[in-house]
Write an enzyme that holds these catalytic residues in place. Structure first.
Site, PDB file in Angstrom:
ATOM      1  N   GLN A   1      -4.796  -0.854  -3.575  1.00 43.00           N
ATOM      2  CA  GLN A   1      -5.763  -0.668  -2.486  1.00 43.00           C
ATOM      3  C   GLN A   1      -5.566   0.683  -1.789  1.00 43.00           C
ATOM      4  O   GLN A   1      -6.542   1.381  -1.485  1.00 43.00           O
ATOM      5  CB  GLN A   1      -5.586  -1.795  -1.444  1.00 43.00           C
TER       6      GLN A   1
ATOM      7  N   ILE B   1       1.037   1.262 -13.782  1.00 43.71           N
ATOM      8  CA  ILE B   1       1.639   0.572 -14.934  1.00 43.71           C
ATOM      9  C   ILE B   1       0.629   0.350 -16.056  1.00 43.71           C
ATOM     10  O   ILE B   1       1.000   0.050 -17.200  1.00 43.71           O
ATOM     11  CB  ILE B   1       2.254  -0.767 -14.469  1.00 43.71           C
ATOM     12  N   ARG B   2      -0.668   0.505 -15.745  1.00 50.16           N
ATOM     13  CA  ARG B   2      -1.677   0.344 -16.793  1.00 50.16           C
ATOM     14  C   ARG B   2      -2.692   1.478 -16.683  1.00 50.16           C
ATOM     15  O   ARG B   2      -2.708   2.205 -15.690  1.00 50.16           O
ATOM     16  CB  ARG B   2      -2.371  -1.017 -16.659  1.00 50.16           C
TER      17      ARG B   2
ATOM     18  N   TYR C   1       8.872 -10.479   0.883  1.00 49.96           N
ATOM     19  CA  TYR C   1       8.194  -9.189   1.091  1.00 49.96           C
ATOM     20  C   TYR C   1       8.786  -8.461   2.298  1.00 49.96           C
ATOM     21  O   TYR C   1       9.155  -7.291   2.217  1.00 49.96           O
ATOM     22  CB  TYR C   1       6.717  -9.449   1.318  1.00 49.96           C
TER      23      TYR C   1
HETATM   24  C1  VAH Z   1       0.056  -7.925   3.023  1.00 48.67           C
HETATM   25  N1  VAH Z   1      -1.674  -6.228   3.182  1.00 48.67           N
HETATM   26  O1  VAH Z   1      -0.749  -8.712   3.522  1.00 48.67           O
HETATM   27  C2  VAH Z   1      -0.218  -6.424   3.147  1.00 48.67           C
HETATM   28  C3  VAH Z   1       0.379  -5.864   4.429  1.00 48.67           C
HETATM   29  C4  VAH Z   1       0.604  -6.151   6.906  1.00 48.67           C
HETATM   30  C5  VAH Z   1       0.089  -6.728   5.647  1.00 48.67           C
HETATM   31  O2  VAH Z   1       1.731  -5.610   4.315  1.00 48.67           O
HETATM   32  O3  VAH Z   1       1.067  -8.300   2.436  1.00 48.67           O
END
Ligand code: VAH
Length: 319
Positions: free
Chosen positions: A12, A35-36, A142
């Site tokens: 994005q 990667i592609r 994450y």
């Molecule tokens: C997500 N768009 O939703 C990303 C971002 C703050 C959100 O890190 O994981």
């Protein structure tokens, strides 16, 4: 930034950053990688492109060396929702990929950027006016990779002198490339559904406020931070930035100002809701404003008008 290698260019952020950099620095001064290699994709067809798996440090070093890069912008990463489905793979890609990009930047003395996120904060962090320097104990894989990434980037600056810089992105809204596997993706999907079906079933609950930003402001932030004089920076990895904060009701109302018949209902996704609840409501961005004059242009209504206009054109072309 004169000769920039970018990872994760089909994502994005990457697809729009590459377009901006090619315009500003020249087609021959931007090496897009991912990667592609999808045939016909503008990122692939409109400038320099190479296939690169960020887990392959040897190839990354070879490409950056041959290209004579002076800057690395590392965007390849799994986002919050998909990372919760496969946390071990997310740690591997997000952290080994980052380490490889930092090592290449150290070896070639590249200026370096990688984004962090509001996901780097957790439920114990102050949710309102979240400070630049505060408690960071995220409960998602994450978020853990983002906090570890911030610390690793600061370490590479302190220990090895690499000019590392980063921002904590809020949810990003854009019409060019769909986000993949994020918690804030609803704020993009809602515009597509408004135009396609006139209605949307929202997976995030009413009253769930999150920081957001329109992509043009995000791209400006990357370029502005990377071109800020180094002596101005007290912080580096990573700066709080945001342009607006809203909950699903507010974005629905913004769309209804343009499309009065638009309707929305809720079907809350427990996984997404749990992640969103652990994130801040509103960031304090004064440090980015003080140190490198961060100044977003788009608020919610201005973004909505532009999103609906540009997305209408895009969807018409696709049909
Ligand atoms: C997500 N768009 O939703 C990303 C971002 C703050 C959100 O890190 O994981």
């Amino acid at each position: 930034m004169k000769r920039i290698i970018v990872t994760g260019c089909l994502g994005q952020i990457g697809s729009e950053l590459v377009y901006r950099l090619r315009q500003e620095k020249g087609l021959d001064n931007v090496l897009a990688t991912d990667i592609r290699k999808p045939e016909g994709h503008p990122v692939v067809e409109e400038g320099l492109f190479e296939v690169l798996d960020v887990l392959d440090e040897e190839k990354m070093l070879a490409l950056a060396t041959e290209f004579e890069a002076d800057t690395m912008i590392h965007l390849a990463s799994l986002l919050s929702s998909v990372a919760e489905d496969k946390p071990q793979i997310a740690w591997h890609i997000n952290m080994s990929g980052l380490m490889n990009a930092l090592e290449v930047s150290r070896k070639l003395n590249l200026q370096f950027f990688t984004p962090s996120s509001i996901g780097a904060f957790g439920p114990e962090t102050p949710k309102i006016n979240t400070p630049q320097d505060t408690l960071q104990r995220p409960k998602t894989m994450y978020g853990i990779t983002k906090v570890a990434g911030e610390l690793l980037c600061d370490y590479y600056h302190t220990k090895f002198g690499v000019d590392t810089r980063g921002v904590r992105f809020p949810g990003l809204i854009s019409y060019d490339t769909l986000p993949g596997g994020g918690t804030t993706d609803y704020a993009v999907e809602i515009y597509y559904e408004a135009l396609k079906n006139g209605s949307y079933v929202c997976p995030i609950g009413k009253g769930t406020v999150m920081d957001m930003m329109y992509m043009p402001d995000a791209i400006n932030a990357i370029v502005d931070l990377m071109e800020a004089p180094e002596e101005q920076l007290i912080h580096r990895n990573a700066f709080n930035i945001s342009a607006m904060s809203f909950d699903p009701e507010e974005i629905k109302e913004s769309i209804q100002k343009v499309m009065p018949d638009f309707t929305m209902t809720y079907d809350v996704n427990p996984k997404l809701q749990g992640i969103a609840d652990s994130w801040p409501d509103t960031l304090d961005c004064h440090v980015a404003k003080d140190e490198w004059q961060f100044s977003p242009i788009y608020d919610l209504d201005k973004m909505t008008v532009d999103m609906l206009e540009k997305l209408s054109i895009k969807l018409a072309k696709e049909n």
